[in-house]
Design a protein around this motif. Structure first.
Motif: not given
Length: 460
Positions: A341-364
């Motif tokens: 939530t702090t990242y998106y509050e920080y970045a909300k007015d930026r263009d482009p706003l790069y996505a921060l993805l939580p809980e990502v499966w990297l190894h399966w």
């Protein structure tokens, strides 16, 4: 004239002033429509009496002057980016805006020697083009050639390039060609994009030739911290990109993120095509299945994907997706939710706003942990992932006790060693890895921590 604002980037300020001035030929009604698109607060032609002392109609010049003065310096880069996206700028102005924005990136310096040696290596391969029209389109896209650059009074400043490179191949060496168009001393990012164009099928529609040119310049670029990778295909030909050393060689094809509890169920539906089918429902994990290319993954990309996937309006998709991401972090830890939530509050007015993805499966791994062993499960799921321009993959970890202690809260050198070894594996595989302690993300510290970090990360 500069506004005299304290701490203002004078170059950016002057560029924004010039960009805003380019809107003067538009009609008043057009200014009403274009303002929001460009991130400009253009006042109405007929202001309300309560807004100004003299409520007379404003001229277009007055409206644009007020829009410029109302633009905070923190938004200068965003405004420049939006003008670029809108298009229609003169080549000279477009080039200046691009150079400003690219200067924000932490791009490795490319010396004149490296550029000369790249040109010499290309020369050793023979002609550097097969399609003359493609070469000229590339030169005009990245290099502005004023007539004063030439000893002849050509009407078209690009005519000498046509004469010496296209009509009479061999008149110029590649070094001379680079010198004449400005490639020996132009911006590093511009030079890299120009090289990518030379390796493209638009200029060299022959795969063997593309690979020969790429192989010739690779060892030279390596000395500048760069590498040539094959990032995909275009019209059946390989597509090459010049990126920093360590960058992953292929665009991301599938992202499993916002995982809830339990490992997702997967099936390889076509071994030859490496096609993976996700069997677990979206209530447990989200599967972003749109290839992510050179531009990185933005929040707008996510919104569009979710809107299309769920067949819901964009506005509804935005809120729906946001709640899903927050819930995934809430299930993981309060610190992860606060970080998101702090990242998106920080970045909300930026263009482009790069996505921060939580809980990502990297190894399966389909084999059970007890059969494969603990080592097979290092970094199986990461806290956050960002996909930034240039195929950069950024892993962000919020360190809780599980990274250094046992379940009964006892410090464990073994667990800590597994964490650090997992980081090494990620870095050697081309990921950037950054860790945050829980202490840094406590109330009163998290805003400064997030702002300082992403200010530096997103300038690279």
């Amino acid at each position: 004239m500069p506004t005299g604002k304290v701490g203002v980037d004078v170059e950016a300020e002057e560029l924004v002033r010039e960009l805003v001035a380019t809107l003067h030929p538009l009609r008043h009604v057009d200014l009403d429509m274009v303002g929001a698109t460009l991130g400009l607060a253009i006042p109405s032609e007929h202001p309300e009496p309560s807004q100004v002392e003299n409520a007379e109609s404003l001229s277009k010049r007055q409206r644009l002057d007020q829009a410029f003065l109302a633009t905070p310096p923190s938004q200068y880069d965003s405004v420049c980016a939006r003008f670029l996206e809108r298009g229609g700028l003169s080549p000279e102005l477009r080039s200046r805006v691009e150079d400003l924005l690219w200067s924000r990136e932490d791009w490795p310096p490319i010396t004149a020697r490296i550029r000369r040696e790249v040109a010499e290596a290309l020369d050793a391969c023979g002609e550097i083009w097969l399609e003359g029209d493609g070469l000229m389109a590339l030169v005009k896209r990245y290099w502005v050639l004023p007539s004063s650059n030439w000893s002849f009074d050509w009407t078209d400043p690009y005519e000498p390039v046509v004469r010496h490179m296209i009509r009479n191949p061999g008149d110029w060496t590649t070094v001379q060609f680079f010198k004449e168009i400005g490639a020996l001393d132009g911006g590093g990012r511009r030079f890299v994009l120009f090289l990518e164009g030379l390796l493209s099928s638009s200029v060299n529609p022959d795969e063997a030739r593309q690979r020969k040119l790429a192989a010739a310049i690779l060892p030279i670029l390596n000395r500048a911290g760069l590498q040539v990778i094959e990032s995909g295909t275009v019209d059946g030909y390989p597509d090459f990109a010049v990126v920093t050393v360590g960058t992953r060689p292929r665009p991301t094809q599938l992202i499993l993120f916002a995982g809830q509890h339990g490992k997702p169920e997967l099936r390889v539906s076509d071994v030859l095509d490496q096609s993976i089918e996700v069997l677990t429902g979206e209530d447990k994990v989200l599967a972003y299945d749109v290839p992510v290319g050179q531009g990185g993954l933005t929040w707008h990309d996510l919104e569009s994907w979710w809107s299309h996937r769920r067949e819901i309006p964009a506005g509804q998709a935005k809120g729906d997706l946001w709640r899903r991401l927050v819930q995934a972090c809430t299930n993981a830890s309060p610190a992860q939710r606060a970080f998101l939530t702090t990242y998106y509050e920080y970045a909300k007015d930026r263009d482009p706003l790069y996505a921060l993805l939580p809980e990502v499966w990297l190894h399966w791994d389909p084999v059970a942990r007890r059969q494969r062993g603990e080592d097979a499960y290092l970094n199986q799921r990461i806290d956050f992932l960002m996909l930034l321009p240039g195929l950069r993959r950024v892993v962000l970890e919020v360190d809780g006790e599980q990274h250094y202690a046992t379940a009964d809260h006892q410090p464990s050198p073994r667990i800590y060693s597994e964490t650090t070894r997992g980081d090494r594996d990620l870095r050697l595989s081309g990921y950037e890895v950054y860790r945050f302690s829980g202490y840094e993300l406590t109330k009163g510290r998290i805003t400064d921590t997030v702002s300082e970090f992403f200010d530096r990360l997103l300038r690279r």
